[in-house]
Design an enzyme around this catalytic site. Structure first.
Site, PDB file in Angstrom:
ATOM      1  N   CYS A 248       1.119  -2.722   3.915  1.00  0.00           N
ATOM      2  CA  CYS A 248       0.825  -1.461   3.529  1.00  0.00           C
ATOM      3  C   CYS A 248       1.079  -1.328   2.004  1.00  0.00           C
ATOM      4  O   CYS A 248       2.262  -1.663   1.767  1.00  0.00           O
ATOM      5  CB  CYS A 248       1.359  -0.270   4.251  1.00  0.00           C
ATOM      6  SG  CYS A 248       1.121   1.443   3.660  1.00  0.00           S
ATOM      7  N   LEU A 249       0.288  -0.756   1.387  1.00  0.00           N
ATOM      8  CA  LEU A 249       0.686  -0.821  -0.278  1.00  0.00           C
ATOM      9  C   LEU A 249       1.887   0.179  -0.547  1.00  0.00           C
ATOM     10  O   LEU A 249       2.498  -0.020  -1.408  1.00  0.00           O
ATOM     11  CB  LEU A 249      -0.638  -0.159  -0.905  1.00  0.00           C
ATOM     12  CG  LEU A 249      -1.708  -0.941  -1.032  1.00  0.00           C
ATOM     13  CD1 LEU A 249      -3.011   0.035  -1.705  1.00  0.00           C
ATOM     14  CD2 LEU A 249      -1.702  -2.334  -1.877  1.00  0.00           C
TER      15      LEU A 249
ATOM     16  N   GLN B 199      -1.357   8.500  -0.327  1.00  0.00           N
ATOM     17  CA  GLN B 199      -0.823   7.279  -0.892  1.00  0.00           C
ATOM     18  C   GLN B 199      -0.794   7.473  -2.522  1.00  0.00           C
ATOM     19  O   GLN B 199      -0.264   6.791  -3.183  1.00  0.00           O
ATOM     20  CB  GLN B 199      -1.481   6.043  -0.568  1.00  0.00           C
ATOM     21  CG  GLN B 199      -1.230   5.665   0.789  1.00  0.00           C
ATOM     22  CD  GLN B 199      -1.621   4.285   1.241  1.00  0.00           C
ATOM     23  OE1 GLN B 199      -3.139   4.225   1.364  1.00  0.00           O
ATOM     24  NE2 GLN B 199      -0.879   3.011   1.096  1.00  0.00           N
TER      25      GLN B 199
ATOM     26  N   HIS C 208      -2.743   7.021   8.169  1.00  0.00           N
ATOM     27  CA  HIS C 208      -2.093   7.651   7.041  1.00  0.00           C
ATOM     28  C   HIS C 208      -2.270   9.076   7.010  1.00  0.00           C
ATOM     29  O   HIS C 208      -1.378  10.087   6.273  1.00  0.00           O
ATOM     30  CB  HIS C 208      -2.508   6.829   5.569  1.00  0.00           C
ATOM     31  CG  HIS C 208      -1.787   5.958   5.064  1.00  0.00           C
ATOM     32  ND1 HIS C 208      -0.549   5.947   4.778  1.00  0.00           N
ATOM     33  CD2 HIS C 208      -2.217   4.488   4.985  1.00  0.00           C
ATOM     34  CE1 HIS C 208      -0.075   4.450   4.390  1.00  0.00           C
ATOM     35  NE2 HIS C 208      -1.243   3.861   4.493  1.00  0.00           N
TER      36      HIS C 208
ATOM     37  N   HIS D 200      -5.564   1.834  10.035  1.00  0.00           N
ATOM     38  CA  HIS D 200      -4.265   2.128   9.338  1.00  0.00           C
ATOM     39  C   HIS D 200      -4.704   3.393   8.341  1.00  0.00           C
ATOM     40  O   HIS D 200      -3.752   4.194   8.270  1.00  0.00           O
ATOM     41  CB  HIS D 200      -4.563   0.787   8.431  1.00  0.00           C
ATOM     42  CG  HIS D 200      -3.294   0.729   7.609  1.00  0.00           C
ATOM     43  ND1 HIS D 200      -2.177  -0.036   7.780  1.00  0.00           N
ATOM     44  CD2 HIS D 200      -3.164   1.422   6.416  1.00  0.00           C
ATOM     45  CE1 HIS D 200      -1.233   0.057   6.614  1.00  0.00           C
ATOM     46  NE2 HIS D 200      -1.838   1.001   5.844  1.00  0.00           N
ATOM     47  N   GLU D 201      -5.911   3.609   7.727  1.00  0.00           N
ATOM     48  CA  GLU D 201      -5.957   4.499   6.733  1.00  0.00           C
ATOM     49  C   GLU D 201      -6.149   6.009   7.571  1.00  0.00           C
ATOM     50  O   GLU D 201      -5.500   6.912   7.081  1.00  0.00           O
ATOM     51  CB  GLU D 201      -7.353   4.260   5.757  1.00  0.00           C
ATOM     52  CG  GLU D 201      -7.236   3.030   5.172  1.00  0.00           C
ATOM     53  CD  GLU D 201      -6.099   2.611   4.340  1.00  0.00           C
ATOM     54  OE1 GLU D 201      -5.233   3.703   4.061  1.00  0.00           O
ATOM     55  OE2 GLU D 201      -5.986   1.561   3.910  1.00  0.00           O
TER      56      GLU D 201
ATOM     57  N   GLY E  56      -7.832  -1.103   1.058  1.00  0.00           N
ATOM     58  CA  GLY E  56      -7.947   0.416   1.528  1.00  0.00           C
ATOM     59  C   GLY E  56      -6.954   1.083   0.996  1.00  0.00           C
ATOM     60  O   GLY E  56      -5.593   0.959   0.580  1.00  0.00           O
TER      61      GLY E  56
HETATM   62 NI    NI Z   1      -1.127   1.833   3.930  1.00  0.00          NI
END
Ligand code: NI
Length: 162
Positions: A90-91, A52, A136, A132-133, A47
């Protein structure tokens, strides 16, 4: 199409509340294509939220392995059911993982890349990814959830994920 660089902490774009998309125009469609390409550029990414990649707009993409990609514009969680503890990374926080309390299932609504209203009922990894997204888009990272602090630990950077 382009693979975009992923912003990581302490980049302030990750802490801002993202703006609503007013019109699904060509620039939003290009952003979505680039986000999908960026998500698929490395295996294990499931995702991505627009902040991001440095764009403070309310757009998310989710790609659960072996399932169709999901694009949501101006997404909202309209219902949460149950509670469970799951591992999360998380990326934008490479090399860390922690345990977080997430819903067992969620219902989310938003618009797709054609501007059509969609409603998604999800459980498992998809429900977790939606929470999660969408976090963000509100400038919230998983490590901001208080229960995560106790279990936050280092992992290989490529294990990260959301
Ligand atoms: Ni994330």
């Amino acid at each position: 199409m382009a693979v975009l660089p992923i912003r990581s902490l302490p980049d302030s774009v990750l802490k801002r509340k993202a703006r609503k998309v007013q019109t699904v125009d060509g620039s939003i469609k290009k952003l979505i294509r680039d986000m999908l390409e960026t998500m698929h550029a490395e295996p294990g990414r499931v995702g991505l939220a627009a902040p991001q990649v440095g764009i403070p707009l309310r757009v998310i993409v989710i790609g659960i392995p072996e399932e169709e990609d999901i694009v949501l514009i101006n997404p909202e969680i309209v219902r949460r059911r149950g509670e469970r503890i799951v591992d999360e990374g998380c990326l934008s926080i490479p090399g860390y993982f922690g345990q977080i309390k997430r819903a067992e299932s969620v219902t989310a609504k938003g618009r797709d890349q054609n501007g059509r209203e969609v409603r998604i009922k999800a459980e498992g990894l998809l429900a977790q990814a939606l929470e999660h997204e969408i976090d963000h888009l509100n400038g919230t990272l998983y490590i901001d959830h208080p229960e995560v602090r106790e279990t936050l630990h280092k992992v290989q950077p490529e294990e990260t994920g959301l």
